[in-house]
Motif scaffolding. Structure first.
Motif, PDB file in Angstrom:
ATOM      1  N   ASN A 136      -8.554  -6.819  -5.048  1.00 33.87           N
ATOM      2  CA  ASN A 136      -7.463  -7.232  -3.450  1.00 33.87           C
ATOM      3  C   ASN A 136      -5.942  -7.600  -3.423  1.00 33.87           C
ATOM      4  O   ASN A 136      -6.569  -8.519  -3.800  1.00 33.87           O
ATOM      5  N   VAL A 196     -10.568   1.063  -2.042  1.00 31.97           N
ATOM      6  CA  VAL A 196     -11.368   1.645  -1.786  1.00 31.97           C
ATOM      7  C   VAL A 196     -11.657   1.769  -0.186  1.00 31.97           C
ATOM      8  O   VAL A 196     -12.557   2.145   1.047  1.00 31.97           O
ATOM      9  N   GLN A 197     -10.473   0.247   0.126  1.00 32.29           N
ATOM     10  CA  GLN A 197     -10.829  -0.011   1.526  1.00 32.29           C
ATOM     11  C   GLN A 197      -8.976   0.199   1.610  1.00 32.29           C
ATOM     12  O   GLN A 197      -8.209  -0.594   1.159  1.00 32.29           O
ATOM     13  N   LYS A 198      -8.361   0.956   2.772  1.00 30.00           N
ATOM     14  CA  LYS A 198      -6.928   1.263   3.598  1.00 30.00           C
ATOM     15  C   LYS A 198      -6.840   0.319   4.093  1.00 30.00           C
ATOM     16  O   LYS A 198      -7.565  -1.374   4.021  1.00 30.00           O
ATOM     17  N   THR A 249      -6.757  -3.723   5.827  1.00 27.66           N
ATOM     18  CA  THR A 249      -7.517  -4.157   7.378  1.00 27.66           C
ATOM     19  C   THR A 249      -7.257  -5.485   7.409  1.00 27.66           C
ATOM     20  O   THR A 249      -7.528  -6.145   6.611  1.00 27.66           O
ATOM     21  N   TYR A 309       1.017  -1.116   0.386  1.00 30.88           N
ATOM     22  CA  TYR A 309       0.064   0.120   0.010  1.00 30.88           C
ATOM     23  C   TYR A 309       0.897   1.461   0.050  1.00 30.88           C
ATOM     24  O   TYR A 309       0.505   2.032  -0.944  1.00 30.88           O
ATOM     25  N   SER A 320      -7.910  -2.811  -0.853  1.00 27.05           N
ATOM     26  CA  SER A 320      -9.238  -3.026  -1.663  1.00 27.05           C
ATOM     27  C   SER A 320      -9.051  -2.047  -2.829  1.00 27.05           C
ATOM     28  O   SER A 320      -9.021  -1.231  -2.050  1.00 27.05           O
TER      29      SER A 320
END
Length: 134
Positions: free
Chosen positions: A119, A95-97, A99, A83, A109
């Protein structure tokens, strides 16, 4: 039987090929103007232009940039490090750091340029690692 590949159908193969090369750090082999593959040791992500649909029964069998049911997943060594390397490149596509999921994976994601959900995950619990290694 062995699972072999997933194919993304796109209206712009020249946009997706460099995107997948960048996020994976691996070369995508472009065989023709209409077909490319990202090969990993376990499976292949194929990328086909909408023109390839004629070979599968016509342009109504699939639709570019309309996926809302599948997630393209890649196991990475360290999702947090990945990331950090890709955050600027991905920008608003995230969409989502990273997690931690209830099933023991740490996941990131984001969407590719066609809107497909991708993902990246790293198994972090012993149970998730065992599942992923089998």
């Amino acid at each position: 039987m062995n699972f072999s590949s997933v194919r993304i159908i796109t209206a712009d193969i020249n946009r997706l090929v460099p995107f997948y090369e960048k996020i994976s750090g691996m070369p995508v082999t472009k065989y023709t103007d209409d077909f490319a593959e990202l090969r990993t040791s376990l499976a292949t992500l194929a990328i086909g232009s909408i023109r390839t649909l004629a070979l599968f029964g016509g342009d109504k069998v699939a639709s570019a940039a309309n996926n809302r049911s599948a997630i393209i997943e890649f196991r990475v060594d360290n999702v947090d490090d990945t990331y950090l390397k890709l955050a600027e490149f991905l920008g608003d596509a995230v969409v989502q750091k990273p997690t931690t999921m209830p099933w023991g994976n740490r996941s990131l994601s984001f969407r590719d340029p066609d809107g497909n959900l991708v993902n990246f995950f790293t198994p972090i619990t012993s149970e998730a690692q065992e599942r992923s290694d089998s």
